[in-house]
Design an enzyme around this catalytic site. Sequence first.
Site, PDB file in Angstrom:
ATOM      1  N   HIS A  64      37.613 -46.994 -15.687  1.00 34.82           N
ATOM      2  CA  HIS A  64      37.206 -47.773 -14.510  1.00 34.82           C
ATOM      3  C   HIS A  64      35.875 -47.253 -13.979  1.00 34.82           C
ATOM      4  CE1 HIS A  64      37.736 -48.803 -10.057  1.00 34.82           C
ATOM      5  NE2 HIS A  64      37.655 -49.968 -10.668  1.00 34.82           N
TER       6      HIS A  64
ATOM      7  N   GLU B 224      35.207 -50.461 -17.951  1.00 33.11           N
ATOM      8  CA  GLU B 224      35.007 -51.525 -16.971  1.00 33.11           C
ATOM      9  C   GLU B 224      33.796 -51.120 -16.157  1.00 33.11           C
ATOM     10  OE1 GLU B 224      35.585 -53.265 -12.819  1.00 33.11           O
ATOM     11  OE2 GLU B 224      35.231 -51.204 -13.462  1.00 33.11           O
TER      12      GLU B 224
ATOM     13  N   ASP C 156      30.722 -52.827 -13.021  1.00 36.15           N
ATOM     14  CA  ASP C 156      30.471 -53.890 -12.032  1.00 36.15           C
ATOM     15  C   ASP C 156      29.026 -54.343 -12.094  1.00 36.15           C
ATOM     16  OD1 ASP C 156      33.133 -53.590 -10.599  1.00 36.15           O
ATOM     17  OD2 ASP C 156      32.337 -51.552 -10.435  1.00 36.15           O
TER      18      ASP C 156
ATOM     19  N   HIS D 243      28.866 -50.840  -7.867  1.00 40.58           N
ATOM     20  CA  HIS D 243      30.042 -51.494  -7.286  1.00 40.58           C
ATOM     21  C   HIS D 243      29.838 -52.064  -5.887  1.00 40.58           C
ATOM     22  CE1 HIS D 243      33.838 -51.647  -5.013  1.00 40.58           C
ATOM     23  NE2 HIS D 243      34.320 -52.125  -6.132  1.00 40.58           N
TER      24      HIS D 243
ATOM     25  N   GLU E 280      32.542 -56.773 -14.985  1.00 42.89           N
ATOM     26  CA  GLU E 280      33.038 -57.463 -13.788  1.00 42.89           C
ATOM     27  C   GLU E 280      31.863 -58.081 -13.042  1.00 42.89           C
ATOM     28  OE1 GLU E 280      35.409 -55.305 -10.864  1.00 42.89           O
ATOM     29  OE2 GLU E 280      35.091 -56.996  -9.492  1.00 42.89           O
TER      30      GLU E 280
HETATM   31  O1  G3P Z   1      37.897 -54.784 -12.560  1.00 43.88           O
HETATM   32  C1  G3P Z   1      38.959 -54.108 -11.981  1.00 43.88           C
HETATM   33  C2  G3P Z   1      38.577 -53.413 -10.711  1.00 43.88           C
HETATM   34  O2  G3P Z   1      37.347 -52.771 -10.892  1.00 43.88           O
HETATM   35  C3  G3P Z   1      38.493 -54.368  -9.556  1.00 43.88           C
HETATM   36  O3  G3P Z   1      38.152 -53.825  -8.349  1.00 43.88           O
HETATM   37  O4  G3P Z   1      36.703 -53.160  -6.513  1.00 43.88           O
HETATM   38  O5  G3P Z   1      37.075 -51.587  -8.392  1.00 43.88           O
HETATM   39  O6  G3P Z   1      35.672 -53.592  -8.717  1.00 43.88           O
HETATM   40  P1  G3P Z   1      36.838 -53.000  -7.977  1.00 43.88           P
HETATM   41 MG    MG Z   2      35.269 -53.367 -10.848  1.00 42.19          MG
END
Ligand code: G3P
Ligand code: MG
Length: 248
Positions: A22, A49, A51, A64, A122
């Site tokens: 993450h 993952e 952002d 993020h 994302e």
């Molecule tokens: O993509 C999963 C997760 O990252 C979603 O929430 O706020 O961490 O981007 P966030």
């Molecule tokens: Mg995310």
Amino acid sequence: MPPPDPRQPAGGAPSRTLRLGHRGASAGAPENTLLAFRRAIKLGADGIECDIQRSADGELVIIHDDGVERTTDGTGIVGNLPYAALAALDAGQGERIPTLAETLRWATDTIAGGVAPFLNLELKGTGTGPDTLVALGRAGYPGPLALSSFDYPTLEETRQADGAVELWLLSGPYHDDLIAQARAIGATCLDLNHRAITPAVAARVAAAGLGLVAWTANDPADIRRLLALDPPLRAIIGDHPERLAGGE
Ligand code: G3P
Ligand code: MG
């Protein structure tokens, strides 16, 4: 063997759950940096993952929050800052905020080294989906990937721009409307807060022919529970890739 086709939707039940770091290995490295991405793979993740947002002048950058304060030494809103200003910031341990293009170069180099990292990109912000598709095309990125978003219109415009790219519909809680929404845009998976993934929800989603992705699982007991689900999750996302990798 040819490289995996990034435009190939997952389809059907996966035989093995993807372990994704993450924001990279964000528990042990500055989140959403190339250092965190490298560390995730080193710790046994299948991919990452991250952002995606757009700078004021349209560069796709990996960060993020709306603002830069929490993760860098700067101040301001990502979407109000030109790329040159974002690129000058320290994102921790001497890392910079990577661009999507730099992230794709890292992933391409990793593939050349024999490992194809799965990229879960994302999308945060209108227009980031179509722009990401352009960046992927420009880079000729050959690896496996899925685009996800909490924002349904963003996924809709992404699907309109590309009929085949794998899409995951993000949500915190589960509700039945998500299944119809996912089908309407040809999403392969619901990408849910791990706490929302009960056996009943898993059964309902599987019966609808969709896969499930769990975020952000960090507690070993949660990870064990999620990896024991049948059918298996498409992916599990966590800040500690080594826990995900050792969870089965
Ligand atoms: O993509 C999963 C997760 O990252 C979603 O929430 O706020 O961490 O981007 P966030
Ligand atoms: Mg995310």
